[in-house]
Write a protein that holds these residues in place. Structure first.
Motif, PDB file in Angstrom:
ATOM      1  N   ARG A  76       0.375  -1.191   0.250  1.00 19.13           N
ATOM      2  CA  ARG A  76      -0.303  -0.598  -0.093  1.00 19.13           C
ATOM      3  C   ARG A  76       0.570   0.592   0.156  1.00 19.13           C
ATOM      4  NH1 ARG A  76      -1.643   2.454   4.776  1.00 19.13           N
ATOM      5  NH2 ARG A  76      -0.340   0.371   5.570  1.00 19.13           N
ATOM      6  N   GLU A  78       2.109   4.383   1.717  1.00 24.00           N
ATOM      7  CA  GLU A  78       1.775   5.156   2.792  1.00 24.00           C
ATOM      8  C   GLU A  78       2.088   6.828   2.175  1.00 24.00           C
ATOM      9  OE1 GLU A  78       2.433   3.842   7.282  1.00 24.00           O
ATOM     10  OE2 GLU A  78       4.926   3.553   6.234  1.00 24.00           O
ATOM     11  N   GLU A  79       3.085   6.774   1.769  1.00 26.52           N
ATOM     12  CA  GLU A  79       3.647   8.500   1.454  1.00 26.52           C
ATOM     13  C   GLU A  79       4.299   8.915   0.127  1.00 26.52           C
ATOM     14  OE1 GLU A  79       6.034   9.485   5.165  1.00 26.52           O
ATOM     15  OE2 GLU A  79       6.545   8.220   5.374  1.00 26.52           O
ATOM     16  N   ARG A  96       6.846   6.364  -0.908  1.00 24.64           N
ATOM     17  CA  ARG A  96       6.961   4.645  -0.271  1.00 24.64           C
ATOM     18  C   ARG A  96       5.731   4.137   0.471  1.00 24.64           C
ATOM     19  NH1 ARG A  96       9.434   7.439   3.783  1.00 24.64           N
ATOM     20  NH2 ARG A  96      11.371   7.485   3.374  1.00 24.64           N
ATOM     21  N   LEU A  97       6.436   3.089   0.060  1.00 25.10           N
ATOM     22  CA  LEU A  97       4.440   1.909   0.845  1.00 25.10           C
ATOM     23  C   LEU A  97       5.534   1.409   1.509  1.00 25.10           C
ATOM     24  CD1 LEU A  97       5.717  -0.251  -3.120  1.00 25.10           C
ATOM     25  CD2 LEU A  97       4.337   1.776  -2.461  1.00 25.10           C
ATOM     26  N   ALA A  98       4.278   0.910   2.112  1.00 23.91           N
ATOM     27  CA  ALA A  98       4.119   0.906   3.512  1.00 23.91           C
ATOM     28  C   ALA A  98       4.956  -0.848   3.621  1.00 23.91           C
ATOM     29  CB  ALA A  98       2.527  -0.031   4.440  1.00 23.91           C
ATOM     30  N   THR A  99       5.725  -1.491   4.480  1.00 28.48           N
ATOM     31  CA  THR A  99       6.098  -2.400   5.154  1.00 28.48           C
ATOM     32  C   THR A  99       6.000  -3.382   6.094  1.00 28.48           C
ATOM     33  OG1 THR A  99       7.799  -1.560   6.351  1.00 28.48           O
ATOM     34  CG2 THR A  99       8.177  -1.594   3.381  1.00 28.48           C
ATOM     35  N   ASP A 100       4.688  -2.489   6.750  1.00 30.29           N
ATOM     36  CA  ASP A 100       4.564  -4.296   7.140  1.00 30.29           C
ATOM     37  C   ASP A 100       4.612  -5.541   7.629  1.00 30.29           C
ATOM     38  OD1 ASP A 100       1.845  -3.593   5.949  1.00 30.29           O
ATOM     39  OD2 ASP A 100       0.429  -3.426   7.781  1.00 30.29           O
ATOM     40  N   LEU A 220      -2.612   8.238  -2.579  1.00 27.11           N
ATOM     41  CA  LEU A 220      -2.292   7.244  -0.877  1.00 27.11           C
ATOM     42  C   LEU A 220      -2.891   6.424  -0.141  1.00 27.11           C
ATOM     43  CD1 LEU A 220      -1.843  10.219   1.024  1.00 27.11           C
ATOM     44  CD2 LEU A 220       0.077   8.995   0.857  1.00 27.11           C
ATOM     45  N   GLY A 221      -2.850   5.018  -0.103  1.00 25.90           N
ATOM     46  CA  GLY A 221      -3.208   4.617  -0.300  1.00 25.90           C
ATOM     47  C   GLY A 221      -3.910   3.285  -1.317  1.00 25.90           C
TER      48      GLY A 221
END
Length: 398
Positions: A76, A78-79, A96-100, A220-221
């Motif tokens: 996703r 993220e920024e 930047r992508l979410a890395t969770d 975003l998202g």
């Protein structure tokens, strides 16, 4: 005829004779004076600089377009750090992508790697133990063989020592295979870990080159995927140029390096130079293309209409109005006023710019030429030259 009519006729004859008598006495009548020479507007051949140009129209477009997408899927956004119109540098983070999710995968891979390291340590311990047992079994077998040769031990004991040595060798080989298997597990876990670390590094979408952001599709998202297309579109180096269509007749006058002035609308202009002249002409439209590289300017907008004036030739020489030249086929002539008479000269022309043209042969500086050549006067006619400037001043004063 009556006496009265005869008298009247005689009187008329006498009157005519008396009227003609002075003229006969004065001699023959003088010829009328010749008419005045016609006035004609003339200009002097002067030296000056001429610049020939070709006007082309087209669309502003990036010299080279660079698309930027995501190398990973399922993550996703993220920024966001760049928007349309921004100038970016090579390596700059655009999004930047979410890395969770990737972080969980990395943790699992590191756990597998730790288990594999432990298994290798355990297998090495088993190998050491098996090697000791194998050495002990080999020594016992050697002693049994020596004693059996002397008749001290029986065959059954020798056979037992042979069997024990074989079993020790088998356990050593098994322990060594265990090390190989554990090392393979470690290599697999390490590869998984590197893959997830790479995915995490790809979570930062960076500009592959310096450029201008033309379009941003990233939101975003949003979940990125290779099927979703590019997230950003850049003009490499921020270079915008004019892509113009040119008729095949004008194409031959254009060549790379020629300077150009590009009008962007209104009074705004940008300087540039011809970068590329198309080597082919479209069969249907009979048009070729020319690319004009433009100097950097905040006024440039990709997709906008623009008009360029391309300098095709420049010369310093004799200049006369184009209206002073009569062209018939491949022959060009100019009417020169010399000592009050028309003299027609054949000339050779050079660069033409607007209403003026360069004369390379057949004329000298200061020669008076008929401003508007044509059929009004012919070679040898007497004329009264009047400077064109005086004619224009008189007409303006009316």
């Amino acid at each position: 005829m009556t006496p009265a009519s005869r008298l009247s006729r005689a009187a008329w004859l006498a009157l005519l004779v008396s009227a003609a008598a002075p003229a006969i006495a004065e001699g023959p009548v003088a010829a009328p004076p010749p008419p005045d020479a016609p006035s004609i507007s003339v200009v002097k051949a002067r030296t000056g600089e001429l610049v020939a140009s070709t006007v082309v129209t087209g669309t502003l477009t990036p010299r080279e377009t660079v698309t930027v997408g995501a190398d990973v899927e399922g993550l996703r956004i993220e920024e966001l750090f760049a928007d349309e119109g921004d100038r970016v540098a090579k390596g700059q983070v655009l999004a930047r992508l979410a890395t969770d999710i990737v972080d969980v995968d990395i943790a699992q891979a590191e756990a597998k790697l730790a288990r594999a390291e432990a298994a290798i340590t355990q297998s090495r311990a088993l190998v050491d133990e098996a090697q000791s047992a194998q050495v002990e079994a080999a020594a016992a077998l050697e002693r049994a063989r020596s004693l059996s040769g002397k008749g001290i031990v029986g065959q059954d004991i020798l056979d037992a020592r042979v069997s024990a040595a074989a079993a020790a060798n088998a356990r050593l080989a098994s322990a060594q295979q265990g090390i190989a298997l554990a090392e393979a597990d470690r290599a697999s876990a390490e590869a998984e870990r590197r893959e997830f670390l790479l995915r995490r590094s790809k979570a930062e979408i960076k500009a592959p080159t310096d450029g201008l952001v033309l379009q941003r599709e990233a939101r975003l998202g949003a979940i990125v995927s290779s099927a979703g297309g590019a997230l950003f579109e850049l003009a490499r180096g921020g270079e915008i140029e004019l892509d113009a269509a040119v008729s095949e007749t004008a194409l031959g006058r254009l060549q790379p390096g020629q300077p150009a002035t590009v009008s962007l609308g209104g009074a705004a202009t940008v300087e540039g130079r011809v970068r590329l002249v198309s080597p082919r002409v479209d069969r249907a439209t009979r048009l070729g293309s020319v690319r004009v590289t433009l100097d950097p300017s905040p006024l440039l907008r990709s997709g906008a209409f623009a008009r360029a004036s391309i300098e095709t030739a420049r010369a310093d020489g004799l200049v006369v109005p184009r209206s002073a030249v009569v062209s018939t086929g491949t022959r060009d002539t100019i009417q020169v006023v010399r000592e009050g008479r028309i003299e027609t000269r054949e000339v050779k022309l050079g660069v033409q710019s607007g209403a003026d043209v360069e004369v390379t042969e057949g004329l000298a500086a200061g020669d008076e030429v008929v401003a508007t050549a044509g059929t009004f006067v012919r070679d040898g006619d007497a004329v009264r030259p009047i400077p064109a400037e005086a004619v224009e001043t008189a007409e303006a004063a009316r």
